[in-house]
Design a protein around this motif. Structure first.
Motif, PDB file in Angstrom:
ATOM      1  N   LEU A  83       0.817  -1.207   0.000  1.00 49.89           N
ATOM      2  CA  LEU A  83       0.000   0.000   0.000  1.00 49.89           C
ATOM      3  C   LEU A  83       0.856   1.264   0.000  1.00 49.89           C
ATOM      4  O   LEU A  83       0.492   2.261  -0.626  1.00 49.89           O
ATOM      5  N   GLU A  84       1.999   1.228   0.647  1.00 47.77           N
ATOM      6  CA  GLU A  84       2.894   2.389   0.662  1.00 47.77           C
ATOM      7  C   GLU A  84       3.314   2.770  -0.763  1.00 47.77           C
ATOM      8  O   GLU A  84       3.369   3.946  -1.114  1.00 47.77           O
ATOM      9  N   TYR A  85       3.602   1.782  -1.590  1.00 52.11           N
ATOM     10  CA  TYR A  85       3.991   2.054  -2.980  1.00 52.11           C
ATOM     11  C   TYR A  85       2.815   2.588  -3.782  1.00 52.11           C
ATOM     12  O   TYR A  85       2.973   3.464  -4.630  1.00 52.11           O
ATOM     13  N   LYS A  86       1.626   2.057  -3.534  1.00 50.35           N
ATOM     14  CA  LYS A  86       0.435   2.545  -4.233  1.00 50.35           C
ATOM     15  C   LYS A  86       0.147   3.998  -3.847  1.00 50.35           C
ATOM     16  O   LYS A  86      -0.187   4.817  -4.702  1.00 50.35           O
ATOM     17  N   GLU A  87       0.300   4.328  -2.565  1.00 50.72           N
ATOM     18  CA  GLU A  87       0.102   5.711  -2.116  1.00 50.72           C
ATOM     19  C   GLU A  87       1.158   6.637  -2.731  1.00 50.72           C
ATOM     20  O   GLU A  87       0.854   7.760  -3.126  1.00 50.72           O
ATOM     21  N   ARG A  88       2.369   6.143  -2.828  1.00 55.99           N
ATOM     22  CA  ARG A  88       3.442   6.936  -3.442  1.00 55.99           C
ATOM     23  C   ARG A  88       3.119   7.226  -4.910  1.00 55.99           C
ATOM     24  O   ARG A  88       3.313   8.347  -5.389  1.00 55.99           O
ATOM     25  N   ALA A  89       2.598   6.228  -5.619  1.00 55.21           N
ATOM     26  CA  ALA A  89       2.210   6.426  -7.021  1.00 55.21           C
ATOM     27  C   ALA A  89       1.125   7.492  -7.126  1.00 55.21           C
ATOM     28  O   ALA A  89       1.157   8.344  -8.019  1.00 55.21           O
ATOM     29  N   PHE A  90       0.157   7.475  -6.209  1.00 57.47           N
ATOM     30  CA  PHE A  90      -0.909   8.483  -6.213  1.00 57.47           C
ATOM     31  C   PHE A  90      -0.354   9.884  -5.963  1.00 57.47           C
ATOM     32  O   PHE A  90      -0.864  10.862  -6.500  1.00 57.47           O
ATOM     33  N   GLN A  91       0.683   9.997  -5.146  1.00 55.04           N
ATOM     34  CA  GLN A  91       1.306  11.301  -4.907  1.00 55.04           C
ATOM     35  C   GLN A  91       2.033  11.800  -6.152  1.00 55.04           C
ATOM     36  O   GLN A  91       1.981  12.987  -6.480  1.00 55.04           O
ATOM     37  N   ILE A  92       2.689  10.897  -6.852  1.00 47.24           N
ATOM     38  CA  ILE A  92       3.435  11.270  -8.051  1.00 47.24           C
ATOM     39  C   ILE A  92       2.502  11.625  -9.201  1.00 47.24           C
ATOM     40  O   ILE A  92       2.759  12.569  -9.941  1.00 47.24           O
ATOM     41  N   LEU A  93       1.417  10.874  -9.344  1.00 51.38           N
ATOM     42  CA  LEU A  93       0.462  11.081 -10.446  1.00 51.38           C
ATOM     43  C   LEU A  93      -0.931  11.367  -9.878  1.00 51.38           C
ATOM     44  O   LEU A  93      -1.760  10.462  -9.757  1.00 51.38           O
ATOM     45  N   PRO A  94      -1.214  12.608  -9.523  1.00 46.26           N
ATOM     46  CA  PRO A  94      -2.511  12.944  -8.920  1.00 46.26           C
ATOM     47  C   PRO A  94      -3.718  12.551  -9.787  1.00 46.26           C
ATOM     48  O   PRO A  94      -4.801  12.317  -9.259  1.00 46.26           O
ATOM     49  N   MET A  95      -3.539  12.437 -11.105  1.00 49.64           N
ATOM     50  CA  MET A  95      -4.666  12.073 -11.971  1.00 49.64           C
ATOM     51  C   MET A  95      -5.151  10.646 -11.731  1.00 49.64           C
ATOM     52  O   MET A  95      -6.236  10.285 -12.172  1.00 49.64           O
ATOM     53  N   LEU A  96      -4.381   9.858 -11.001  1.00 58.19           N
ATOM     54  CA  LEU A  96      -4.811   8.497 -10.684  1.00 58.19           C
ATOM     55  C   LEU A  96      -6.084   8.497  -9.851  1.00 58.19           C
ATOM     56  O   LEU A  96      -6.873   7.556  -9.918  1.00 58.19           O
ATOM     57  N   LYS A  97      -6.279   9.547  -9.063  1.00 56.64           N
ATOM     58  CA  LYS A  97      -7.477   9.632  -8.227  1.00 56.64           C
ATOM     59  C   LYS A  97      -8.748   9.612  -9.084  1.00 56.64           C
ATOM     60  O   LYS A  97      -9.737   8.983  -8.714  1.00 56.64           O
ATOM     61  N   LYS A  98      -8.718  10.274 -10.238  1.00 57.54           N
ATOM     62  CA  LYS A  98      -9.879  10.265 -11.134  1.00 57.54           C
ATOM     63  C   LYS A  98     -10.119   8.876 -11.719  1.00 57.54           C
ATOM     64  O   LYS A  98     -11.256   8.480 -11.945  1.00 57.54           O
ATOM     65  N   MET A  99      -9.057   8.166 -11.966  1.00 55.47           N
ATOM     66  CA  MET A  99      -9.166   6.850 -12.603  1.00 55.47           C
ATOM     67  C   MET A  99      -9.528   5.740 -11.620  1.00 55.47           C
ATOM     68  O   MET A  99     -10.321   4.856 -11.947  1.00 55.47           O
ATOM     69  N   TYR A 100      -8.915   5.777 -10.432  1.00 59.14           N
ATOM     70  CA  TYR A 100      -9.055   4.659  -9.489  1.00 59.14           C
ATOM     71  C   TYR A 100      -9.639   5.052  -8.131  1.00 59.14           C
ATOM     72  O   TYR A 100      -9.812   4.200  -7.284  1.00 59.14           O
ATOM     73  N   GLN A 101      -9.904   6.315  -7.899  1.00 58.07           N
ATOM     74  CA  GLN A 101     -10.451   6.866  -6.671  1.00 58.07           C
ATOM     75  C   GLN A 101      -9.520   6.762  -5.464  1.00 58.07           C
ATOM     76  O   GLN A 101      -9.339   7.725  -4.747  1.00 58.07           O
ATOM     77  N   ALA A 102      -8.914   5.594  -5.220  1.00 58.35           N
ATOM     78  CA  ALA A 102      -8.058   5.414  -4.043  1.00 58.35           C
ATOM     79  C   ALA A 102      -6.996   4.358  -4.327  1.00 58.35           C
ATOM     80  O   ALA A 102      -7.217   3.463  -5.148  1.00 58.35           O
ATOM     81  N   PRO A 103      -5.876   4.429  -3.615  1.00 55.38           N
ATOM     82  CA  PRO A 103      -4.824   3.422  -3.798  1.00 55.38           C
ATOM     83  C   PRO A 103      -5.275   2.001  -3.445  1.00 55.38           C
ATOM     84  O   PRO A 103      -4.659   1.031  -3.872  1.00 55.38           O
ATOM     85  N   THR A 104      -6.335   1.889  -2.669  1.00 56.41           N
ATOM     86  CA  THR A 104      -6.829   0.572  -2.263  1.00 56.41           C
ATOM     87  C   THR A 104      -7.734  -0.084  -3.310  1.00 56.41           C
ATOM     88  O   THR A 104      -8.142  -1.228  -3.127  1.00 56.41           O
ATOM     89  N   ASN A 105      -8.028   0.606  -4.407  1.00 58.66           N
ATOM     90  CA  ASN A 105      -8.840   0.031  -5.474  1.00 58.66           C
ATOM     91  C   ASN A 105      -8.160  -1.246  -5.972  1.00 58.66           C
ATOM     92  O   ASN A 105      -7.000  -1.221  -6.365  1.00 58.66           O
ATOM     93  N   PRO A 106      -8.866  -2.381  -5.978  1.00 60.29           N
ATOM     94  CA  PRO A 106      -8.232  -3.642  -6.387  1.00 60.29           C
ATOM     95  C   PRO A 106      -7.785  -3.666  -7.853  1.00 60.29           C
ATOM     96  O   PRO A 106      -6.950  -4.488  -8.224  1.00 60.29           O
TER      97      PRO A 106
END
Length: 133
Positions: A83-106
């Motif tokens: 999860l730490e790596y997924k959260e880091r990816a979300f910080q680097i690419l904020p547009m991921l939030k629109k695509m996946y909503q949260a790092p916990t998205n399966p």
């Protein structure tokens, strides 16, 4: 050896080559970060590239930029559910939030290339090869 991690940590875009049922496939991919002989990326579990990465986990990633020779990274793919790596990816690419909503998205996946070899080419120095094993 060239400081490849420093170059990759500038969020470079390169060409990721995978193997599909029909043969090789390439596509542009952004490197998220590099550390400890690994290059991190993200994708969606619903995408054909994810199926290719998991069915044949051997890839090549090629980058070219004006500050270095062309660089080829060859190695094995590891899907990382940390999860730490997924959260880091979300910080680097904020547009991921629109695509996946949260790092916990399966459907959201982070993977890395465990680099086995690096090949470089420049007209000034010719081809070079480095093993990381």
């Amino acid at each position: 050896m060239i400081d490849y991690e420093d170059i990759l940590n500038k969020k470079v875009v390169g060409v990721l080559a995978t193997v599909s049922e029909d043969g090789p496939r390439t596509r542009a991919f952004q490197a998220l970060w590099a550390e400890n002989g690994k290059i991190y990326f993200c994708t969606g579990a619903q995408k054909p590239v994810y199926k290719q990465l998991t069915s044949t986990p051997k890839v090549s990633f090629c980058i070219e930029n004006k500050f270095s020779p062309v660089m080829y990274f060859n190695g094995d793919v590891v899907v990382d559910e940390n999860l730490e790596y997924k959260e880091r990816a979300f910080q680097i690419l904020p547009m991921l939030k629109k695509m996946y909503q949260a790092p916990t998205n399966p459907l959201f996946k982070v993977f890395h290339i465990h680099i086995k070899e690096i090949r470089t080419f420049s007209y000034a120095e010719g081809p070079k090869e480095y093993s990381l094993e």
